[in-house]
Design an enzyme around this catalytic site. Sequence first.
Site, PDB file in Angstrom:
ATOM      1  N   CYS A 135       0.651  -1.204  -0.057  1.00  0.00           N
ATOM      2  CA  CYS A 135      -0.073  -0.123  -0.002  1.00  0.00           C
ATOM      3  C   CYS A 135       0.983   1.067  -0.084  1.00  0.00           C
ATOM      4  CB  CYS A 135      -1.019   0.032   1.150  1.00  0.00           C
ATOM      5  SG  CYS A 135      -0.308  -0.026   2.757  1.00  0.00           S
ATOM      6  N   CYS A 136       0.128   2.265  -0.350  1.00  0.00           N
ATOM      7  CA  CYS A 136       0.930   3.654  -0.484  1.00  0.00           C
ATOM      8  C   CYS A 136       1.969   3.729  -1.515  1.00  0.00           C
ATOM      9  CB  CYS A 136       1.234   4.009   1.034  1.00  0.00           C
ATOM     10  SG  CYS A 136       1.801   5.749   1.221  1.00  0.00           S
ATOM     11  N   ILE A 137       3.082   4.018  -1.146  1.00  0.00           N
ATOM     12  CA  ILE A 137       4.402   3.940  -1.982  1.00  0.00           C
ATOM     13  C   ILE A 137       4.981   2.715  -2.309  1.00  0.00           C
ATOM     14  CG2 ILE A 137       6.061   4.424  -0.204  1.00  0.00           C
ATOM     15  CD1 ILE A 137       5.756   6.006  -3.753  1.00  0.00           C
ATOM     16  N   PRO A 139       4.070  -0.022  -3.662  1.00  0.00           N
ATOM     17  CA  PRO A 139       3.645  -0.780  -5.092  1.00  0.00           C
ATOM     18  C   PRO A 139       4.944  -0.478  -5.784  1.00  0.00           C
ATOM     19  CG  PRO A 139       1.642   0.150  -4.204  1.00  0.00           C
ATOM     20  CD  PRO A 139       2.668   0.549  -3.158  1.00  0.00           C
ATOM     21  N   THR A 197      -3.285  -0.723  -2.801  1.00  0.00           N
ATOM     22  CA  THR A 197      -4.129   0.394  -2.383  1.00  0.00           C
ATOM     23  C   THR A 197      -3.413   1.517  -2.139  1.00  0.00           C
ATOM     24  OG1 THR A 197      -6.135   0.866  -1.172  1.00  0.00           O
ATOM     25  CG2 THR A 197      -4.211   0.054   0.249  1.00  0.00           C
TER      26      THR A 197
END
Length: 224
Positions: A135-137, A139, A197
């Site tokens: 999630c967030c950065i 990925p 996400t």
Amino acid sequence: MVKRVAVILAGCGVFDGTEINEACAVLVHLSRAGAEVKMFAPNVDQMDVVNHCEGNPQTEKRNVLLESARIARGKVTDLAKLDVDAFDVLIIPGGFGVAKNLSDWATKGKDFSVKPEVEKVIKSFHKADKPMAMCCISPVLAAKVLPGCEVTVGHDCESEKWPSAETAKTLCEMGCKHVNKNVTEAHVDTKNKLVTTSAFMCNAPLYEVFDGVGVMVTEVLKLV
């Protein structure tokens, strides 16, 4: 059957480690799902240490594993000891520690590299056909290690709500497919068993971030 989940942390604190709210959201949702969780972090120095009141870098040094223990209530293991065979799922919360301590995205952008230990774990889970969630950065790690994968970091059109939309465009330049999703949603790349996400890539109320992480956790556990 109890699902065994490995969670990788990158320190403690949004600006130089793991985003604590995201980590806690992951752990709460995993607890609610009855999963068995073990946390890991690399035993290395942080890239930098940031004063979280002022946002300024400090001269002191801190260790990623020791700082991650603050979130894990002391129960964190050196990432080098992670045995992929012992787990069903891998989850990596966000925070600048992902871009500084698990990779060098923070300084190199799309020309970045993932730290060898982290890359090895991601590739091993993928090779074993075991699902992962980020999630967030975080990925961006999958984008680098799994070329052509599908991810979301939110929206690709910059606005007050989506101030980091350029990240989505950069991931596309790297050869990934970016899928626009709202903060309460997650995207499932069924081919790569990867669930992502946006979390705090979005300026959203905390409960919406929490709910989005919950969707991510629910969807990744379905892939086991």
